[in-house]
Scaffold this motif. Structure first.
Motif, mmCIF file in Angstrom:
data_model
loop_
_atom_site.group_PDB
_atom_site.id
_atom_site.type_symbol
_atom_site.label_atom_id
_atom_site.label_comp_id
_atom_site.label_asym_id
_atom_site.label_seq_id
_atom_site.Cartn_x
_atom_site.Cartn_y
_atom_site.Cartn_z
ATOM 1 N N ASN A 49 56.010 40.042 54.285
ATOM 2 C CA ASN A 49 56.318 41.331 53.671
ATOM 3 C C ASN A 49 55.199 42.323 53.944
ATOM 4 O O ASN A 49 54.703 42.980 53.045
ATOM 5 C CB ASN A 49 56.532 41.152 52.168
ATOM 6 N N ARG A 52 56.665 46.239 53.679
ATOM 7 C CA ARG A 52 57.143 46.675 52.365
ATOM 8 C C ARG A 52 57.033 45.504 51.397
ATOM 9 O O ARG A 52 57.006 44.343 51.809
ATOM 10 C CB ARG A 52 58.566 47.182 52.433
ATOM 11 N N PRO A 53 57.001 45.783 50.112
ATOM 12 C CA PRO A 53 56.873 44.694 49.143
ATOM 13 C C PRO A 53 58.129 43.822 49.123
ATOM 14 O O PRO A 53 59.214 44.255 49.494
ATOM 15 C CB PRO A 53 56.684 45.395 47.810
ATOM 16 N N ALA A 54 57.965 42.636 48.656
ATOM 17 C CA ALA A 54 59.101 41.729 48.514
ATOM 18 C C ALA A 54 60.021 42.252 47.421
ATOM 19 O O ALA A 54 59.568 42.873 46.457
ATOM 20 C CB ALA A 54 58.614 40.337 48.162
ATOM 21 N N PRO A 55 61.333 42.025 47.545
ATOM 22 C CA PRO A 55 62.249 42.501 46.502
ATOM 23 C C PRO A 55 62.019 41.764 45.190
ATOM 24 O O PRO A 55 61.658 40.591 45.175
ATOM 25 C CB PRO A 55 63.635 42.194 47.073
ATOM 26 N N GLN A 56 62.253 42.495 44.101
ATOM 27 C CA GLN A 56 62.090 41.896 42.776
ATOM 28 C C GLN A 56 63.235 40.938 42.514
ATOM 29 O O GLN A 56 64.381 41.198 42.865
ATOM 30 C CB GLN A 56 62.085 42.990 41.706
ATOM 31 N N ASP A 57 62.945 39.827 41.859
ATOM 32 C CA ASP A 57 63.992 38.900 41.455
ATOM 33 C C ASP A 57 64.737 39.467 40.268
ATOM 34 O O ASP A 57 64.148 40.089 39.381
ATOM 35 C CB ASP A 57 63.397 37.538 41.091
ATOM 36 N N ASP A 58 66.023 39.229 40.239
ATOM 37 C CA ASP A 58 66.850 39.703 39.132
ATOM 38 C C ASP A 58 66.675 38.752 37.944
ATOM 39 O O ASP A 58 67.010 37.579 38.053
ATOM 40 C CB ASP A 58 68.317 39.759 39.568
ATOM 41 N N PRO A 59 66.150 39.226 36.797
ATOM 42 C CA PRO A 59 65.935 38.322 35.661
ATOM 43 C C PRO A 59 67.224 37.778 35.094
ATOM 44 O O PRO A 59 67.240 36.735 34.461
ATOM 45 C CB PRO A 59 65.185 39.157 34.639
ATOM 46 N N GLU A 62 68.156 34.334 36.602
ATOM 47 C CA GLU A 62 67.392 33.186 36.122
ATOM 48 C C GLU A 62 67.817 32.741 34.746
ATOM 49 O O GLU A 62 67.582 31.621 34.348
ATOM 50 C CB GLU A 62 65.899 33.519 36.140
#
Length: 64
Positions: A49, A52-59, A62
């Protein structure tokens, strides 16, 4: 025979042999023929990455 002498003899003989066998086992594990892909993946993982930053995980995913 006191405990120090007993532990010293053990460390000089069997423990040394065991540590050498573990060392050789780790070396053989690292240089096995099928390890190239996983080692290259680990080596280049810090550059994945870079632009660009890594995509945020969808809480919500989880929580399921």
């Amino acid at each position: 025979m006191d405990i120090y002498t007993l532990m010293r003899q053990f460390a000089d003989s069997w423990a040394l042999l065991a540590l050498f066998v573990i060392f050789v086992g780790v070396i053989l594990f690292v240089f096995r023929p099928g390890a190239r892909v996983s080692q290259q993946d680990a080596a280049y993982s810090i550059f994945r990455n870079e632009t660009r930053p890594a995509p945020q995980d969808d809480p919500k995913k989880e929580a399921r």
